[in-house]
Design an enzyme around this catalytic site. Structure first.
Site, short mmCIF file in Angstrom:
data_model
loop_
_atom_site.label_atom_id
_atom_site.label_comp_id
_atom_site.label_asym_id
_atom_site.label_seq_id
_atom_site.Cartn_x
_atom_site.Cartn_y
_atom_site.Cartn_z
N SER A 146 27.90 6.90 -29.97
CA SER A 146 26.92 7.49 -30.88
C SER A 146 27.37 7.27 -32.31
O SER A 146 28.58 7.15 -32.57
CB SER A 146 26.82 8.99 -30.61
OG SER A 146 26.05 9.63 -31.61
N TYR A 159 31.18 17.27 -29.74
CA TYR A 159 30.42 16.08 -29.32
C TYR A 159 30.87 14.87 -30.12
O TYR A 159 31.14 13.80 -29.55
CB TYR A 159 28.92 16.33 -29.51
CG TYR A 159 28.06 15.12 -29.19
CD1 TYR A 159 27.87 14.71 -27.87
CD2 TYR A 159 27.45 14.39 -30.21
CE1 TYR A 159 27.07 13.60 -27.58
CE2 TYR A 159 26.66 13.29 -29.93
CZ TYR A 159 26.48 12.89 -28.61
OH TYR A 159 25.71 11.79 -28.32
N1 LIG Z 1 19.32 10.94 -27.54
C1 LIG Z 1 20.07 10.75 -28.61
O1 LIG Z 1 19.69 11.13 -29.75
C2 LIG Z 1 21.40 10.06 -28.49
C3 LIG Z 1 21.98 9.55 -29.65
C4 LIG Z 1 23.20 8.90 -29.57
C5 LIG Z 1 23.83 8.78 -28.35
N2 LIG Z 1 23.27 9.29 -27.24
C6 LIG Z 1 24.00 9.17 -25.98
O2 LIG Z 1 23.22 8.43 -25.08
C7 LIG Z 1 23.55 8.83 -23.75
C8 LIG Z 1 22.26 9.11 -22.99
O3 LIG Z 1 21.59 10.14 -23.67
P1 LIG Z 1 20.02 10.39 -23.49
O4 LIG Z 1 19.44 10.55 -24.84
O5 LIG Z 1 19.44 9.41 -22.56
O6 LIG Z 1 20.09 11.85 -22.84
P2 LIG Z 1 19.25 12.50 -21.63
O7 LIG Z 1 17.85 12.03 -21.65
O8 LIG Z 1 19.55 13.96 -21.72
O9 LIG Z 1 19.98 11.87 -20.35
C9 LIG Z 1 21.30 12.23 -20.05
C10 LIG Z 1 21.67 11.64 -18.72
O10 LIG Z 1 23.00 12.05 -18.40
C11 LIG Z 1 22.98 12.63 -17.09
N3 LIG Z 1 23.96 13.70 -17.00
C12 LIG Z 1 24.12 14.76 -17.82
N4 LIG Z 1 25.08 15.57 -17.36
C13 LIG Z 1 25.54 15.01 -16.21
C14 LIG Z 1 26.51 15.38 -15.24
N5 LIG Z 1 27.21 16.53 -15.34
N6 LIG Z 1 26.72 14.57 -14.18
C15 LIG Z 1 26.01 13.42 -14.04
N7 LIG Z 1 25.07 13.01 -14.92
C16 LIG Z 1 24.85 13.81 -15.98
C17 LIG Z 1 21.57 13.18 -16.92
O11 LIG Z 1 21.18 13.22 -15.56
P3 LIG Z 1 21.06 14.56 -14.67
O12 LIG Z 1 20.58 15.67 -15.54
O13 LIG Z 1 20.10 14.14 -13.61
O14 LIG Z 1 22.43 14.77 -14.14
C18 LIG Z 1 20.75 12.11 -17.62
O15 LIG Z 1 20.48 11.05 -16.74
C19 LIG Z 1 24.46 10.04 -23.88
O16 LIG Z 1 25.79 9.64 -23.68
C20 LIG Z 1 24.27 10.49 -25.31
O17 LIG Z 1 25.43 11.11 -25.82
C21 LIG Z 1 22.06 9.93 -27.27
#
Ligand SMILES: NC(=O)c1ccc[n+]([C@@H]2O[C@H](COP(=O)([O-])OP(=O)(O)OC[C@H]3O[C@@H](n4cnc5c(N)ncnc54)[C@H](OP(=O)(O)O)[C@@H]3O)[C@@H](O)[C@H]2O)c1
Length: 267
Positions: A146, A159
């Site tokens: 990120s 985070y």
């Molecule tokens: N969205 C943003 O603004 C943003 C910005 C920068 C970086 N990121 C990074 O991008 C990545 C994906 O984020 P996203 O935006 O796609 O978030 P999201 O829509 O909330 O998806 C998160 C994913 O992680 C899985 N997950 C969460 N806790 C888990 C656990 N304990 N065990 C197994 N799986 C788990 C969730 O699946 P389940 O709930 O089904 O387990 C889901 O598939 C993350 O690493 C985040 O830090 C996001």
């Protein structure tokens, strides 16, 4: 289910594949004809996605529902691959979570969960699948970090620290593995329009940066993968924000980030 004498099937292992960026990546890799191993907690969502991708793209899709907070979950995923004769050719550490909060208000359970998924699971899966890649002289590890990992972010202290961990781990491995045929890429998105922001209690209306779609992250992943980049950013603004830090006193960098991310201005 042991598979007799057949060759191992090369797969892209994506954690956090049930929704958001991980799901978009699963669709993109399936569209390119890759076989997949999907990991997340939501068993049914994974199964439905797998069925859709099988039908649409004719690829083989395995699901291994796991809670990555559990210390043994990474080993169970590795065991699943052995049992089903899967060779992980691309590992995408995408699962992640956050909580916009003053650090002192984070419950221990939240603190442990964020560190377990964002850091430990990514490091353990990398450790487990790297030897197979080195042996084959082929493989890629893609860590979804990120922009928050480039500097500390007030209101997201833990985070941002976990994402810094992921960036420095990726950078060191990128160079450590040069000449082995294994690539390591750190992807650094800004704010992305997924359910992540609401789950992390961000106040979207206060964020002073663009919130862009997952497909820009997918494009950055594919760029980093194809061009063997150490770090990639989805947008030019992301790159510019990081580049401008070179000419800015560190304290000011963190204060500007505080203003732009508005993570202390919560729902
Ligand atoms: N969205 C943003 O603004 C943003 C910005 C920068 C970086 N990121 C990074 O991008 C990545 C994906 O984020 P996203 O935006 O796609 O978030 P999201 O829509 O909330 O998806 C998160 C994913 O992680 C899985 N997950 C969460 N806790 C888990 C656990 N304990 N065990 C197994 N799986 C788990 C969730 O699946 P389940 O709930 O089904 O387990 C889901 O598939 C993350 O690493 C985040 O830090 C996001």
């Amino acid at each position: 289910m042991m598979q007799g004498s057949r060759e191992p099937l090369s797969v892209v292992l994506i954690t956090g594949a049930s929704m958001g960026i991980g799901r978009a990546l699963a669709c993109a890799f399936a569209g390119m004809g890759h076989h997949l191993l999907l990991v997340a907690r939501s068993r049914e969502t994974l199964a439905e996605l797998a069925e859709t991708l099988r039908r649409k793209h004719g690829v083989t899709v395995f699901c291994c529902p796991e809670d990555l907070v559990e210390p043994e979950s990474s080993q169970r995923i590795s065991d699943y691959c052995l049992e089903h004769l899967l060779a992980v050719e691309i590992l995408v550490n995408c699962a992640g979570l956050s909580r916009a909060s003053d650090f002192e208000d984070l419950a221990f359970r939240e603190l442990e969960g964020i560190m377990a998924v964002n850091m430990f699971a990514a490091a353990k899966l990398t450790r487990l699948f790297l030897p197979g890649m080195v042996e084959k002289k082929k493989g890629t590890i893609i860590n979804i970090a990120s922009l928050a990992g480039i500097q500390g972010v007030p209101g997201l202290a833990l985070y941002s620290a976990t994402k810094s961990f992921l960036i420095t781990l990726s950078e060191a491995l990128h160079v450590e593995l040069q000449g082995t045929g294994v690539k390591v890429v750190a992807v650094c998105p800004g704010f992305v329009d997924t359910g992540f922001l609401e789950k992390a209690m961000h106040n979207r209306r206060r964020i002073r940066l663009p919130v862009y779609e997952s497909d820009l992250v997918v494009q950055a992943v594919l760029r980093g993968y194809r061009k063997n980049r150490m770090r990639v950013y989805p947008t030019f603004l992301d790159y510019l924000l990081v580049f401008s830090q070179r000419f800015t006193p560190r304290i000011l960098v963190v204060k500007i980030t505080d203003f732009l991310a508005a993570a202390r201005d919560r729902q």
